[in-house]
Scaffold this active site. Structure first.
Site, PDB file in Angstrom:
ATOM      1  N   HIS A  61      36.370  23.157   1.770  1.00  0.00           N
ATOM      2  CA  HIS A  61      37.607  23.929   1.643  1.00  0.00           C
ATOM      3  C   HIS A  61      37.399  25.350   2.169  1.00  0.00           C
ATOM      4  O   HIS A  61      38.205  25.850   2.972  1.00  0.00           O
ATOM      5  CB  HIS A  61      38.046  23.946   0.171  1.00  0.00           C
ATOM      6  CG  HIS A  61      39.235  24.805  -0.109  1.00  0.00           C
ATOM      7  ND1 HIS A  61      40.442  24.306  -0.531  1.00  0.00           N
ATOM      8  CD2 HIS A  61      39.418  26.156  -0.030  1.00  0.00           C
ATOM      9  CE1 HIS A  61      41.311  25.304  -0.681  1.00  0.00           C
ATOM     10  NE2 HIS A  61      40.702  26.441  -0.393  1.00  0.00           N
ATOM     11  N   GLU A  62      36.306  25.994   1.719  1.00  0.00           N
ATOM     12  CA  GLU A  62      36.090  27.390   2.116  1.00  0.00           C
ATOM     13  C   GLU A  62      35.805  27.505   3.610  1.00  0.00           C
ATOM     14  O   GLU A  62      36.288  28.423   4.272  1.00  0.00           O
ATOM     15  CB  GLU A  62      34.949  28.016   1.304  1.00  0.00           C
ATOM     16  CG  GLU A  62      35.179  28.081  -0.201  1.00  0.00           C
ATOM     17  CD  GLU A  62      36.528  28.672  -0.598  1.00  0.00           C
ATOM     18  OE1 GLU A  62      37.056  29.524   0.156  1.00  0.00           O
ATOM     19  OE2 GLU A  62      37.071  28.270  -1.630  1.00  0.00           O
ATOM     20  N   HIS A 108      38.761  27.544   5.874  1.00  0.00           N
ATOM     21  CA  HIS A 108      39.421  28.850   6.009  1.00  0.00           C
ATOM     22  C   HIS A 108      38.936  29.580   7.256  1.00  0.00           C
ATOM     23  O   HIS A 108      39.696  30.317   7.888  1.00  0.00           O
ATOM     24  CB  HIS A 108      39.122  29.728   4.793  1.00  0.00           C
ATOM     25  CG  HIS A 108      40.032  29.502   3.615  1.00  0.00           C
ATOM     26  ND1 HIS A 108      41.361  29.840   3.636  1.00  0.00           N
ATOM     27  CD2 HIS A 108      39.796  29.005   2.379  1.00  0.00           C
ATOM     28  CE1 HIS A 108      41.899  29.552   2.442  1.00  0.00           C
ATOM     29  NE2 HIS A 108      40.968  29.032   1.673  1.00  0.00           N
ATOM     30  N   CYS A 132      44.386  26.756  -4.008  1.00  0.00           N
ATOM     31  CA  CYS A 132      43.858  27.821  -3.159  1.00  0.00           C
ATOM     32  C   CYS A 132      44.492  29.136  -3.602  1.00  0.00           C
ATOM     33  O   CYS A 132      45.704  29.182  -3.840  1.00  0.00           O
ATOM     34  CB  CYS A 132      44.185  27.535  -1.694  1.00  0.00           C
ATOM     35  SG  CYS A 132      43.553  28.774  -0.555  1.00  0.00           S
TER      36      CYS A 132
HETATM   37 NI    NI Z   1      41.337  28.448  -0.311  1.00  0.00          NI
END
Ligand code: NI
Length: 183
Positions: free
Chosen positions: A142-143, A146, A100
């Site tokens: 993953h995004e 966030h 990341c």
């Molecule tokens: Ni990330």
């Protein structure tokens, strides 16, 4: 269009839930998207979420033809995804290495759903619905994490496969393609 510094783990914005986008085709949103794409490219990121450049809105970008940070990854279509929702299409989990831009120098193995459908809106506010699997599905999960204030280290289960890239590479734990990359 401007390249922004990427906030790092520990910054409070990265652990907050981001708020929905309520207006499309505004100068602010268009600027945000342009800045996110420019920053993702400048950093060789596979994806980027708005909170990573200090904007707590539910916007992510991702995609690449080839990526020096993930050399064995297949291409992922360049996508702007706003107010995203993810639906797993089955219960299959797949493990894979993640890094990341907000957690520089580190990699960890994270289980993610292998098959998903994601939906939301594109840069001009048109609805979007896509089926994805493998690395594509991983990047989206993953995004989107966030946007809920979750960084991938919270998803790591086996901490023997989480650490600094150079140490993991020296130990032969990371795939060879990842050994000489910058975080
Ligand atoms: Ni990330």
């Amino acid at each position: 269009m401007a390249i922004h510094p990427v906030l790092r783990m520990g910054h409070p914005l990265l652990s907050q839930r981001a708020s929905e986008v309520t207006a499309f085709n505004t100068p602010e949103l268009d600027q945000l998207i342009a800045d996110m794409l420019a920053t993702m490219r400048a950093e060789d990121g596979a994806g980027l979420a708005a909170p990573q450049i200090g904007v707590s809105r539910r916007v992510v970008v991702f995609g690449f033809e080839t990526n020096p940070r993930y050399r064995e990854a297949p291409p992922v279509p360049l996508t702007v995804l706003i107010n995203p929702e993810i639906k797993p299409l089955d219960d299959t989990l797949e493990e894979g290495w993640e890094g990341c831009l907000s957690v520089p120098g580190l990699r960890g193995v994270v289980p993610r759903y292998k098959h998903i459908e994601y939906s939301g809106f594109d840069a001009s506010g048109e609805p979007l619905r896509v089926e994805a699997e493998g690395f594509h599905a991983r990047v989206v999960q993953h995004e989107c994490d966030h946007l809920d204030g979750i960084l991938y280290p919270r998803r790591v289960r086996d901490f023997s496969r989480f650490g600094f890239i150079d140490e993991l590479s020296a130990a032969g734990l990371l795939p060879a393609q990842a050994t000489d990359e910058q975080p």
